[in-house]
Motif scaffolding. Structure first.
Motif, mmCIF file in Angstrom:
data_model
loop_
_atom_site.group_PDB
_atom_site.id
_atom_site.type_symbol
_atom_site.label_atom_id
_atom_site.label_comp_id
_atom_site.label_asym_id
_atom_site.label_seq_id
_atom_site.Cartn_x
_atom_site.Cartn_y
_atom_site.Cartn_z
ATOM 1 N N ASN A 157 10.406 15.946 -45.369
ATOM 2 C CA ASN A 157 9.868 16.482 -44.120
ATOM 3 C C ASN A 157 8.550 15.821 -43.748
ATOM 4 N N ASP A 158 7.672 15.646 -44.727
ATOM 5 C CA ASP A 158 6.380 15.009 -44.457
ATOM 6 C C ASP A 158 6.557 13.582 -43.970
ATOM 7 N N ILE A 159 7.459 12.857 -44.610
ATOM 8 C CA ILE A 159 7.679 11.458 -44.249
ATOM 9 C C ILE A 159 8.281 11.350 -42.846
ATOM 10 N N GLU A 160 9.261 12.203 -42.560
ATOM 11 C CA GLU A 160 9.880 12.149 -41.237
ATOM 12 C C GLU A 160 8.888 12.513 -40.141
ATOM 13 N N ALA A 161 8.028 13.479 -40.400
ATOM 14 C CA ALA A 161 7.083 13.924 -39.375
ATOM 15 C C ALA A 161 6.205 12.787 -38.878
ATOM 16 N N ASN A 162 5.889 11.855 -39.752
ATOM 17 C CA ASN A 162 4.995 10.761 -39.373
ATOM 18 C C ASN A 162 5.653 9.765 -38.428
ATOM 19 N N GLU A 163 6.953 9.912 -38.203
ATOM 20 C CA GLU A 163 7.659 9.006 -37.298
ATOM 21 C C GLU A 163 7.469 9.393 -35.833
ATOM 22 N N TYR A 164 6.918 10.570 -35.588
ATOM 23 C CA TYR A 164 6.825 11.091 -34.226
ATOM 24 C C TYR A 164 5.384 11.117 -33.727
ATOM 25 N N GLY A 165 5.262 11.246 -32.409
ATOM 26 C CA GLY A 165 3.935 11.296 -31.802
ATOM 27 C C GLY A 165 3.158 12.552 -32.128
ATOM 28 N N GLY A 166 3.801 13.525 -32.746
ATOM 29 C CA GLY A 166 3.080 14.709 -33.174
ATOM 30 C C GLY A 166 1.942 14.392 -34.118
ATOM 31 N N ARG A 167 1.965 13.210 -34.705
ATOM 32 C CA ARG A 167 0.893 12.797 -35.619
ATOM 33 C C ARG A 167 -0.459 12.704 -34.901
ATOM 34 N N TYR A 168 -0.439 12.624 -33.589
ATOM 35 C CA TYR A 168 -1.692 12.527 -32.836
ATOM 36 C C TYR A 168 -2.234 13.889 -32.397
ATOM 37 N N MET A 169 -1.441 14.913 -32.536
ATOM 38 C CA MET A 169 -1.782 16.201 -31.918
ATOM 39 C C MET A 169 -2.633 17.046 -32.850
ATOM 40 N N LEU A 170 -3.897 16.719 -32.930
ATOM 41 C CA LEU A 170 -4.807 17.426 -33.819
ATOM 42 C C LEU A 170 -5.404 18.680 -33.208
ATOM 43 N N ILE A 171 -5.111 18.937 -31.954
ATOM 44 C CA ILE A 171 -5.650 20.150 -31.339
ATOM 45 C C ILE A 171 -4.517 20.948 -30.702
ATOM 46 N N THR A 172 -4.690 22.257 -30.689
ATOM 47 C CA THR A 172 -3.847 23.160 -29.916
ATOM 48 C C THR A 172 -4.783 23.952 -29.022
ATOM 49 N N ASN A 173 -4.244 24.879 -28.269
ATOM 50 C CA ASN A 173 -5.119 25.633 -27.383
ATOM 51 C C ASN A 173 -6.070 26.540 -28.154
ATOM 52 N N ARG A 174 -5.850 26.691 -29.451
ATOM 53 C CA ARG A 174 -6.711 27.573 -30.234
ATOM 54 C C ARG A 174 -7.171 26.950 -31.539
ATOM 55 N N GLY A 175 -7.051 25.665 -31.683
ATOM 56 C CA GLY A 175 -7.476 25.036 -32.919
ATOM 57 C C GLY A 175 -7.857 23.588 -32.723
ATOM 58 N N GLY A 176 -8.606 23.065 -33.676
ATOM 59 C CA GLY A 176 -9.011 21.675 -33.623
ATOM 60 C C GLY A 176 -9.986 21.368 -34.735
ATOM 61 N N PRO A 177 -10.394 20.116 -34.865
ATOM 62 C CA PRO A 177 -11.284 19.726 -35.961
ATOM 63 C C PRO A 177 -12.635 20.422 -35.917
ATOM 64 N N HIS A 178 -13.132 20.702 -34.725
ATOM 65 C CA HIS A 178 -14.439 21.359 -34.604
ATOM 66 C C HIS A 178 -14.388 22.786 -35.131
ATOM 67 N N LEU A 179 -13.269 23.459 -34.928
ATOM 68 C CA LEU A 179 -13.126 24.827 -35.427
ATOM 69 C C LEU A 179 -12.852 24.838 -36.924
ATOM 70 N N ALA A 180 -12.149 23.819 -37.395
ATOM 71 C CA ALA A 180 -11.918 23.724 -38.837
ATOM 72 C C ALA A 180 -13.231 23.575 -39.582
ATOM 73 N N MET A 181 -14.095 22.720 -39.068
ATOM 74 C CA MET A 181 -15.387 22.525 -39.722
ATOM 75 C C MET A 181 -16.260 23.778 -39.611
ATOM 76 N N ALA A 182 -16.241 24.411 -38.456
ATOM 77 C CA ALA A 182 -17.050 25.617 -38.279
ATOM 78 C C ALA A 182 -16.542 26.766 -39.144
#
Length: 649
Positions: A157-182
């Motif tokens: 599953n991990d290997i297949e996931a990297n084949e798609y553009g979802g690999r770029y989607m680090l944010i959702t409407n309620r999450g992101g790197p800034h909230l992870a760090m905070a």
């Protein structure tokens, strides 16, 4: 619903490492994330004491074969070495998760969210997969055959996931790197000087972390993989709230609000000053840069169409997500049709409950009454918390009627932090730390109280706390299983169990009036609608408003909850399918066991068997329960054949 869509070091391609993530079961970022460092309840059987997990994998265990061991033992030995190597690598990829388990080898670092790190991680997983496939699973012990199967699925599953553009989607409407760090202050231990020193060191790495995450998002913009516009409205506020004029006001300074007695005043003040400097000179400027990127580069390129199919290769990505989150080979169309059938079935039960309530009016008028009657809503945040606490405590006392084995780690209740509360779900669950240093927590949203009816709190609490997420996840952490299973998760199982747990309230005295029972039905209908709405959005071209209208017409949820939920499904495709699919399978297996065993069926034993192997794919769970039923039939037959002892004998 444990997951808030936050950027998690533990969420990789949809698989969750509970110890790293907030189980808000239901809302993590929709992409493979290398490491956000989100860092994604009594019977006669006593759980073994919690142990600190080593970076090499299992605790103080040596499975090397003795001299002259046969081929099977040799294969098991090779497999156990692979498990240890894979687990050590996992901890290195997720440093704050390692800290939460008591592994302090990586206390000076954060994870790496860059695309280069992601590609390197997938390359390493391919090597693990090659090693795994070199081992003959049929030559392994029975337990390791299952471990082999689950690790193989995880790596694929991990290997297949990297084949798609979802690999770029680090944010959702309620999450992101800034909230992870905070969120670091909420996930790390703060007991000793070393804890504070490692935290200050990690603060130095936050700017680099944010730069790398930004670059990954920037590449996604160039590739046409960005979130839609409507669900991301006001997203910049979640960044701006952390750009403070005084570093002392920053959430990053939260650990310094109170000095532990183990640290001298002099040392504590010195560390505090270091942290203030890092917030002032590093973190606040980094967040300003991230805000500029979002406002000037990301937001202007947002999508008007909301489905993943509107992005390059998006439909293939969604088909993968359907397989991933349902653990089946059902198509999006099949899931959609199943959802429509469940909506129709639950609607009939709702109508019966409305009749029981004595309401004179149509279904739509009933929903309007529930949404507008102020007597059905809490007046204060404290009232909502108190009602939830009373429900949780009541269920604590009923658990022995449902189980014979219980987790040792307790849970508590907290309000959802205000920097994310208004854009996130109504509640979520955060698992306990693996080293026992932090309890599990049921987080409750206390904003917009006029949209959070009290009659839904019983179902919500049973889902997030006990017998739902806390019971299942805390117990899994205490099982004698490989670490990747103790701290990993199959969403269809975890969320399916959470939804099934809501229904268990019927058997132990909850939902004793039409309003709370309608609240339960509304929550079940909510999950059934997800099968329709998620597939509608991402596979059938539904608009955001079409999805909102469908939810409003069929559930008793407030319009605020409906809107935030639909935005969640848009920005986190596929995850919402897991709940109903998992719950339907568990209910199917219970019906099978009840019918097969008759009067020999024991609900407590059934639940123990469901949970004893941690989170499993639904097909594997079915195999396990069918095998248990066969064993119970044999026991019942043997018991029936035993001669009856008389008093004279």
């Amino acid at each position: 619903m444990p997951f808030i869509a936050v950027f998690s070091e533990t969420l990789r391609h949809g698989r969750l490492l509970w110890g790293l993530g907030l189980l808000m079961i239901g809302l993590l970022a929709c992409s493979p994330i290398a490491d956000s460092d989100k860092d994604h309840a009594l019977s006669g059987e006593t759980m073994a004491p919690q142990k600190t997990v080593s970076a090499k994998g299992e605790t103080e265990k040596n499975d090397a074969p003795a001299a002259g061991a046969d081929k099977s033992q040799s294969q098991d030995a090779a497999f156990n070495i692979l498990l240890d190597d894979h687990w050590a690598w996992t901890l290195a990829q997720a440093p704050t998760f390692a800290t939460s388990l008591g592994v302090r080898d990586y206390d000076d670092r954060l994870g790496d969210p860059s695309l280069a790190a992601l590609d390197a991680a997938v390359k390493q997983e391919k090597q693990f997969l090659d090693r795994l496939e070199a081992i003959n699973p049929q030559a392994l012990s029975k337990d390791n055959q299952l471990n082999w199967q689950l690790l193989h699925l995880e790596l694929q599953n991990d290997i297949e996931a990297n084949e798609y553009g979802g690999r770029y989607m680090l944010i959702t409407n309620r999450g992101g790197p800034h909230l992870a760090m905070a969120g670091l202050p909420d996930r790390l231990p703060f007991f000793t000087r070393a804890d504070y020193q490692s935290y200050v060191t990690r603060l130095s790495s936050v700017p680099t972390y944010m730069e790398r995450a930004t670059e990954r998002l920037r590449v996604g913009v160039q590739a046409g993989w960005v979130q839609p516009c409507a669900p991301m409205e006001d997203y910049e506020d979640t960044i701006r709230v952390h750009i403070v004029d005084s570093p002392a006001k920053s959430k990053f300074m939260q650990p310094f609000a109170k000095r532990p007695s183990t640290i001298s005043e002099e040392d504590f003040e010195a560390l505090r000053q270091q942290a203030l400097q890092k917030v002032r000179a590093g973190i606040v400027p980094a967040y300003k840069k991230f805000l500029q990127f979002y406002e000037n580069e990301y937001r202007p390129n947002c999508r008007e169409q909301v489905g993943t199919s509107s992005m390059p290769g998006g439909r293939a990505y969604y088909d993968y997500r359907v397989r991933l989150f349902t653990t089946t080979n059902l198509s999006a169309d099949q899931v959609h049709e199943l959802g429509l059938k469940e909506v129709a079935r639950i609607r009939k039960e709702m109508q019966a409950t409305i009749k029981e309530a004595g309401f004179q009016g149509s279904f739509d008028e009933w929903l309007d009454y529930l949404r507008t009657n102020p007597d059905l809503y809490p007046k204060t945040a404290e009232q909502r918390m108190q009602v939830a606490a009373r429900i949780a405590k009541k269920m604590d006392g009923e658990l022995p009627n449902l189980f014979t084995r219980f987790p040792r780690v307790p849970y508590g209740l907290k309000e959802i932090p205000l920097d994310i509360a208004e854009k996130t779900t109504t509640a979520y669950y955060q698992p306990p730390a693996g080293d026992g240093s932090r309890a599990g927590f049921y987080y409750i949203n206390t904003t917009k109280l006029d949209t959070r009816p009290l009659h839904e709190l019983e179902a919500l609490t049973l889902h997030e706390a006990v017998p739902g997420h806390h019971f299942q996840i805390a117990l899994a952490q205490e099982l004698d299983l490989p670490n990747f299973r103790r701290y990993g998760g199959v969403t269809a199982f975890v969320e399916g169990w959470g939804l099934y747990s809501e229904r268990l309230g019927l058997e132990v005295g909850f939902y004793d009036n039409p309003y709370t029972d309608f609240g339960r039905l509304s929550y079940e209908m909510w999950r059934a609608c997800r099968l329709v709405v998620d597939t509608g959005i991402h596979a059938k071209g539904w608009s955001r408003q079409q999805a909102i209208d469908y939810m409003a017409a069929n559930t008793g949820l407030s319009m605020n909850n409906i809107t935030t939920e639909v935005d969640r499904y848009i920005t986190w495709p596929g995850q919402a399918l897991a709940y109903k699919m998992g719950e339907l399978k568990i209910r199917e297996l219970r019906a099978y066991a009840e019918q097969s065993l008759g009067e020999d069926f024991d609900i407590r034993q059934f639940h123990d068997r469901i949970l004893e192997n941690g989170a499993l794919p639904l097909s594997v769970l079915e195999e396990k329960i069918h095998a248990w039923v066969d064993e119970e039939k044999v026991k019942a037959k043997e018991k029936a054949q035993q001669p009856i002892q008389t008093a004279d004998q």
